[in-house]
Design an enzyme around this catalytic site. Structure first.
Site, PDB file in Angstrom:
ATOM      1  N   GLU A  33       0.853  -1.174   0.000  1.00 28.61           N
ATOM      2  CA  GLU A  33       0.000   0.000   0.000  1.00 28.61           C
ATOM      3  C   GLU A  33       0.898   1.235   0.000  1.00 28.61           C
ATOM      4  O   GLU A  33       1.782   1.351   0.860  1.00 28.61           O
ATOM      5  CB  GLU A  33      -0.909   0.012   1.228  1.00 28.61           C
ATOM      6  CG  GLU A  33      -1.914   1.138   1.219  1.00 28.61           C
ATOM      7  CD  GLU A  33      -2.864   1.108   2.407  1.00 28.61           C
ATOM      8  OE1 GLU A  33      -3.704   2.012   2.509  1.00 28.61           O
ATOM      9  OE2 GLU A  33      -2.740   0.182   3.244  1.00 28.61           O
ATOM     10  N   ARG A 259       5.244 -13.254   9.703  1.00 26.70           N
ATOM     11  CA  ARG A 259       5.873 -11.950   9.504  1.00 26.70           C
ATOM     12  C   ARG A 259       7.293 -11.965  10.063  1.00 26.70           C
ATOM     13  O   ARG A 259       7.640 -12.800  10.897  1.00 26.70           O
ATOM     14  CB  ARG A 259       5.072 -10.866  10.221  1.00 26.70           C
ATOM     15  CG  ARG A 259       3.674 -10.681   9.695  1.00 26.70           C
ATOM     16  CD  ARG A 259       2.942  -9.610  10.463  1.00 26.70           C
ATOM     17  NE  ARG A 259       3.565  -8.299  10.270  1.00 26.70           N
ATOM     18  CZ  ARG A 259       3.085  -7.168  10.784  1.00 26.70           C
ATOM     19  NH1 ARG A 259       2.014  -7.192  11.557  1.00 26.70           N
ATOM     20  NH2 ARG A 259       3.686  -6.022  10.555  1.00 26.70           N
ATOM     21  N   LYS A 269       3.846   1.122  10.199  1.00 20.46           N
ATOM     22  CA  LYS A 269       4.045   2.286   9.344  1.00 20.46           C
ATOM     23  C   LYS A 269       3.407   3.528   9.947  1.00 20.46           C
ATOM     24  O   LYS A 269       3.909   4.634   9.763  1.00 20.46           O
ATOM     25  CB  LYS A 269       3.480   2.018   7.943  1.00 20.46           C
ATOM     26  CG  LYS A 269       4.420   1.222   7.060  1.00 20.46           C
ATOM     27  CD  LYS A 269       4.042   1.314   5.601  1.00 20.46           C
ATOM     28  CE  LYS A 269       2.844   0.492   5.264  1.00 20.46           C
ATOM     29  NZ  LYS A 269       2.581   0.452   3.800  1.00 20.46           N
TER      30      LYS A 269
END
Length: 550
Positions: A33, A259, A269
């Site tokens: 994104e 992850r 983020k």
């Protein structure tokens, strides 16, 4: 030699798929994104997807997940591609944007409405959460769930035409409000957002949600294996529902991996952006940041990052990888590749009293002791020198073999010198150290065979260049950021000593002319890189000492 890509559980799945269909061409994607910069966790997803495609002779796509216009910016679009290019993972299958598929997503939504599989809902976000139920209690049907197909088509058209404000209505998939998987309890697949899109402008005021748009994008691009992190595991049934109910002939399948969690590191983020916007760090590329641009500026290389990712492993199990492994990987690489240079971080002036005034002598030092093919360079020796303050002790501790009053020490690659006197100013600070050199020892051991245990580095004072050096430590003091106690935040664990700036450091003259991004080992000190943002500045990549147990 051909690169060998190690197998993992994902490759085992692909091997079985290829046994069933040998003609299958493997196609993967990386779907970031564009609302921030990529970080080291992103590097794992890139490495898995790009390497999987490479191993099987397939294709690898970059697809920007730009379905949320409120948070996205072209700055991040450009930064993401720049990072992929730096990593050597340019997309072999092409560059795509989720927004490229808005027309298809809209048409597929109409199809679901016509088939009675989607409806327009007027519940507010808070009401929707209330109706959704809990992990132990089923949800309740929305009072708008049984609207007619005609009414839903009309309302959805009016949503698209901008008749309703943000949050007034959503389009929801009609699945099962009693499902044990809460992602299947009539999830929203479209929401109203009156915000211009960085690519589409004001064409749309309704935007598809990720769980709806992503499987459509995968199917349209021909993705065979949609590889994502483990938090999407519970979303997989919804992914399959979308693919199956839209009716794609070639169906992509989603598989999840754990992850990458690293000690002393925050991957959020949102919080990384906060660090930037509040000025706690020097931008997204601050060398303390886990962003790829920050790691690049710190001096990490693509090969060291991918070495770290590979050693950390690919599995579905949660784990936190020690940051020291990352340091080990870059240290191991730079030990082989970095040219050696002399730098004095805390300079103290030394005068060789028996060396002629105005004379310059040259000593040859290897660029890399283990790699003679890297050559050597000549280093000037003059009456006035610099040594590091850490290499002198006026009152030495036991077993101190460096410079001390009345003691002898070898100047690396040059003479043995003896400390005769310490000259101080009125405040008691050392102005300079007076030494005598054994001129017969320039090319080897003393004629009388005496042994000198200590060796220190040095520079000619008249020729040394002045630079700034930055020493970086962990940005966070807590080892596992997932262990932050209730009532505390990341901010409570910021390391106030995460950067030390040293000015007036002295280096070999050639270092001031090095290119930004060039790596060096400062002998007896650590590995450093010429900063890409500020002139005449070197950043410490990592120290010489390796405490990681391989």
């Amino acid at each position: 030699m051909e690169e060998v890509i190690k197998s993992n559980f994902i490759h085992d799945i692909i091997d079985r798929d290829l046994e069933a269909d040998p003609a299958l061409r493997i196609h993967t994607r990386f779907p970031p994104e564009p609302n921030g910069y990529l970080h080291i966790g992103s590097a794992k997803a890139i490495w898995i997807n790009a390497n999987t495609a490479k191993k099987y002779g397939g294709l690898f796509n970059l697809r920007y997940d730009d379905t949320n216009p409120a948070k996205e910016d072209n700055e991040y679009v450009e930064a993401i591609y720049r990072d992929l290019k730096w990593l050597g993972c340019e997309p072999t299958g092409g560059v795509f944007y989720g927004s490229d598929y808005f027309d298809q997503c809209y048409e597929f939504a109409l199809k679901l409405i016509r088939e009675g599989k989607a409806y327009v809902c007027d519940l507010s976000p808070d009401e929707m959460r209330e109706y959704r139920g809990t992990l132990t209690e089923p949800g309740r049907n929305s009072p708008y769930r049984d609207r007619t197909v005609e009414e839903n088509l009309d309302l959805f058209e009016r949503m698209k035409n901008g008749e309703f404000p943000d949050g007034a209505k959503t389009l929801r998939a009609k699945i099962d409000m009693a499902s044990p998987n809460m992602n299947l309890r009539d999830p929203a697949i479209y929401r109203i957002v009156h915000t211009d899109h960085h690519r589409q402008g004001n064409k749309w005021c309704i935007y598809p949600l990720y769980d709806y748009a992503h499987p459509i994008q995968d199917a349209l691009e021909g993705i065979t294996h949609s590889l994502c992190s483990i938090e999407f595991e519970n979303h997989r049934p919804l992914y399959d529902w979308v693919v199956n109910n839209i009716g794609f002939e070639k169906k992509p399948h989603q598989y999840e991996f754990a992850r990458l969690n690293v000690t002393h590191t925050v991957m959020s983020k949102r919080y990384l952006r906060q660090l930037v916007e509040t000025g706690i760090v020097d931008g997204w590329d601050d060398p303390r940041m886990p962003t790829l641009c920050g790691l690049r500026r710190r001096g990490y290389t693509p090969s060291s990052i991918f070495d770290f990712v590979e050693r950390a492993g690919v599995s579905k199990a949660y784990s936190v990888v020690d940051h020291e492994l990352l340091e080990h990987c870059i240290r191991e690489e730079l030990n082989e590749t970095a040219a050696r240079r002399v730098a004095i971080l805390h300079p103290v002036r030394v005068e060789i009293v028996n060396f002629p005034e105005g004379k310059t002598e040259y000593f040859e030092l290897p660029n890399h002791p283990q790699h003679p093919e890297m050559g050597s360079r000549k280093v000037p020796f003059t009456k006035e020198l610099y040594i590091d303050a850490d290499d002198f002790a006026e009152v030495p501790p036991p077993k101190f073999f460096r410079m001390k009053p009345g003691g002898e020490v070898r100047l690396m690659g040059a003479y043995i010198v003896r400390c005769e006197e310490v000259v101080k100013d009125a405040d008691g600070n050392i102005e300079k150290i007076l030494c005598t050199a054994d001129i017969e020892t320039g090319n080897g051991v003393p004629a009388d065979g005496r042994k000198v245990k200590g060796t220190i580095h040095w520079l000619s004072a008249p020729t040394a260049a002045s630079v700034t050096v930055k020493l970086y430590e962990h940005l966070f003091t807590i080892e596992n950021v997932a262990d932050i106690p209730e009532g505390k935040t990341y901010g409570d664990y910021l390391n106030t000593s995460s950067v030390t700036t040293l000015t007036g450091c002295r280096v070999e003259p050639a270092l001031s002319e090095a290119e930004a991004g060039d790596h060096f080992q400062f002998v007896r000190t650590g590995y450093f890189v010429k900063d890409t943002k500020y002139e005449n500045t070197f950043n410490r990549v990592v120290g010489l000492k390796d405490s990681y147990k391989v």
